[in-house]
Scaffold this motif. Structure first.
Motif, PDB file in Angstrom:
ATOM      1  N   LEU A  22       0.829  -1.205   0.000  1.00  0.00           N
ATOM      2  CA  LEU A  22       0.000   0.000   0.000  1.00  0.00           C
ATOM      3  C   LEU A  22       0.863   1.254   0.000  1.00  0.00           C
ATOM      4  O   LEU A  22       0.623   2.199  -0.763  1.00  0.00           O
ATOM      5  N   CYS A  23       1.888   1.260   0.855  1.00  0.00           N
ATOM      6  CA  CYS A  23       2.778   2.426   0.917  1.00  0.00           C
ATOM      7  C   CYS A  23       3.468   2.650  -0.426  1.00  0.00           C
ATOM      8  O   CYS A  23       3.605   3.794  -0.880  1.00  0.00           O
ATOM      9  N   GLY A  24       3.888   1.555  -1.052  1.00  0.00           N
ATOM     10  CA  GLY A  24       4.540   1.671  -2.349  1.00  0.00           C
ATOM     11  C   GLY A  24       3.616   2.243  -3.403  1.00  0.00           C
ATOM     12  O   GLY A  24       4.012   3.089  -4.215  1.00  0.00           O
ATOM     13  N   LEU A  25       2.354   1.812  -3.388  1.00  0.00           N
ATOM     14  CA  LEU A  25       1.389   2.304  -4.363  1.00  0.00           C
ATOM     15  C   LEU A  25       1.094   3.783  -4.165  1.00  0.00           C
ATOM     16  O   LEU A  25       1.071   4.568  -5.115  1.00  0.00           O
ATOM     17  N   TYR A  26       0.884   4.189  -2.921  1.00  0.00           N
ATOM     18  CA  TYR A  26       0.584   5.588  -2.666  1.00  0.00           C
ATOM     19  C   TYR A  26       1.816   6.459  -2.902  1.00  0.00           C
ATOM     20  O   TYR A  26       1.700   7.569  -3.421  1.00  0.00           O
ATOM     21  N   ALA A  27       2.995   5.949  -2.545  1.00  0.00           N
ATOM     22  CA  ALA A  27       4.222   6.707  -2.782  1.00  0.00           C
ATOM     23  C   ALA A  27       4.452   6.916  -4.276  1.00  0.00           C
ATOM     24  O   ALA A  27       4.994   7.940  -4.692  1.00  0.00           O
ATOM     25  N   ALA A  28       4.012   5.928  -5.074  1.00  0.00           N
ATOM     26  CA  ALA A  28       4.171   6.033  -6.517  1.00  0.00           C
ATOM     27  C   ALA A  28       3.103   6.927  -7.151  1.00  0.00           C
ATOM     28  O   ALA A  28       3.142   7.202  -8.346  1.00  0.00           O
ATOM     29  N   GLY A  29       2.143   7.376  -6.353  1.00  0.00           N
ATOM     30  CA  GLY A  29       1.124   8.279  -6.860  1.00  0.00           C
ATOM     31  C   GLY A  29      -0.127   7.608  -7.350  1.00  0.00           C
ATOM     32  O   GLY A  29      -0.920   8.221  -8.068  1.00  0.00           O
ATOM     33  N   TYR A  30      -0.330   6.342  -6.958  1.00  0.00           N
ATOM     34  CA  TYR A  30      -1.513   5.610  -7.398  1.00  0.00           C
ATOM     35  C   TYR A  30      -2.594   5.661  -6.330  1.00  0.00           C
ATOM     36  O   TYR A  30      -2.322   5.669  -5.142  1.00  0.00           O
ATOM     37  N   GLY A  31      -3.849   5.648  -6.770  1.00  0.00           N
ATOM     38  CA  GLY A  31      -4.961   5.763  -5.838  1.00  0.00           C
ATOM     39  C   GLY A  31      -5.355   7.219  -5.687  1.00  0.00           C
ATOM     40  O   GLY A  31      -4.636   8.129  -6.094  1.00  0.00           O
ATOM     41  N   ALA A  32      -6.498   7.472  -5.100  1.00  0.00           N
ATOM     42  CA  ALA A  32      -6.973   8.836  -4.890  1.00  0.00           C
ATOM     43  C   ALA A  32      -7.121   9.085  -3.405  1.00  0.00           C
ATOM     44  O   ALA A  32      -7.509   8.209  -2.650  1.00  0.00           O
ATOM     45  N   VAL A  33      -6.786  10.278  -2.971  1.00  0.00           N
ATOM     46  CA  VAL A  33      -6.843  10.624  -1.559  1.00  0.00           C
ATOM     47  C   VAL A  33      -7.921  11.668  -1.317  1.00  0.00           C
ATOM     48  O   VAL A  33      -8.007  12.669  -2.042  1.00  0.00           O
ATOM     49  N   GLU A  34      -8.732  11.437  -0.304  1.00  0.00           N
ATOM     50  CA  GLU A  34      -9.802  12.371   0.047  1.00  0.00           C
ATOM     51  C   GLU A  34      -9.315  13.272   1.181  1.00  0.00           C
ATOM     52  O   GLU A  34      -8.905  12.803   2.239  1.00  0.00           O
TER      53      GLU A  34
END
Length: 298
Positions: free
Chosen positions: A246-258
């Motif tokens: 999960l950290c790798g995905l978010y660090a890579a800029g994937y996913g959306a943050v509210e």
């Protein structure tokens, strides 16, 4: 194995990740079918169970051997031509690793030849030489099971083991592919190249261990912008490895943050991402690859 793949796939969805493209390795292709909307879980489970049962029922004079070989593909192909008897590359996993299968004596001879050339070749303890013509008698009985199950056109692109290319959309053609899959080599290298050609850049192994991540690194590691992650490795720990993914995905800029500030809510989308589903050691039976699109992360 199929249940675990699906559970991890659904857990990723809880954190905002859904597939855009999928590919499964051997048994893992059924997890990819679920993710692509081709089969509901219950029907995929029945098909996977029938697949295993029918292969187990195959009884011939020689059930064959399989062996994992760590050598360049060109060396593997050249060496297999030198062997007397039936032996083929059954799982073409990366540029430097293959699983070969075929007649027992032929595979034994192949192992000796690889070792003589200085390469590592290890027999895999399996009941039959899967993905070879030895288990072809299981194909027709599996087709009868598939004919009574619910099968639909893929909702998202799905890459086939048999061809290494995108699945057809026709239901009968999908059944044809699955019928052939039992006795056909797994074209994993070609499949990875197809996914990359279609825009996949971040691969996440969804399932235990890390063989598929290693295959991605070997085949696509020198391509710009390619990421590979794993979600469940026992040596790291289940929770730790999933959180790292999960950290790798978010660090890579994937996913959306509210973002929530007072009464205002703002959602920042991120680029499309792609994932991968599961692998085991040696024989890579039971893997699947998938891609994700942006979803709100809460």
């Amino acid at each position: 194995m199929l249940t675990m793949d699906t559970a991890l796939y659904k857990l990723l969805a809880e954190y905002g990740f859904e597939p855009d493209m999928v590919m499964g390795h051997s048994l893992g292709e059924y997890a990819a079918l679920i993710a692509a909307g081709v089969m509901p879980f219950a029907h995929a489970l029945e098909a996977a169970a029938a697949r295993g049962a029918e292969m187990t029922r195959v009884s011939v004079e020689d059930n064959g051997w399989m062996a994992a070989v760590m050598a360049p593909l060109s060396v593997i192909e050249e060496t297999l031509k030198e062997v007397d008897g039936y032996v083929v590359a059954a799982n073409i996993n990366s540029y430097n690793q293959c699983v070969v299968g075929g007649a027992s004596k032929a595979v034994e001879q192949a192992i000796q030849r690889f070792e003589k050339k200085g390469y590592r070749a290890v027999r895999i303890p399996v009941s039959h030489a899967f993905h070879t013509r030895i288990v072809a008698p299981a194909s027709k009985p599996l087709r009868k099971v598939l004919d009574r199950l619910s099968i639909s056109s893929p909702r998202i692109p799905l890459v086939a083991n048999v061809t290494g290319e995108l699945y057809p959309t026709g239901v009968e053609e999908i059944k044809d592919i699955l019928e052939r899959q039992i006795a056909s080599p797994v074209q994993w290298v070609k499949g990875l190249e197809t996914m990359h050609r279609e825009g996949v850049r971040c691969f996440v192994e969804v399932g235990p261990k890390r063989a598929l991540k290693g295959f991605v690194d070997d085949v696509l590691g020198d391509q710009p912008g390619v990421w590979s992650l794993l979600t469940n490795h026992p040596k790291t720990g289940e929770l730790e490895s999933f959180n790292q993914a999960l950290c790798g995905l978010y660090a890579a800029g994937y996913g959306a943050v509210e973002h929530i500030a007072g009464s205002e809510r703002r959602v920042e989308p991120a680029p499309v991402v792609v994932h991968d589903v599961r692998s085991s050691s040696g024989n890579d039976e039971g893997k699947c690859t998938y891609a994700t699109v942006n979803r709100r992360f809460q």
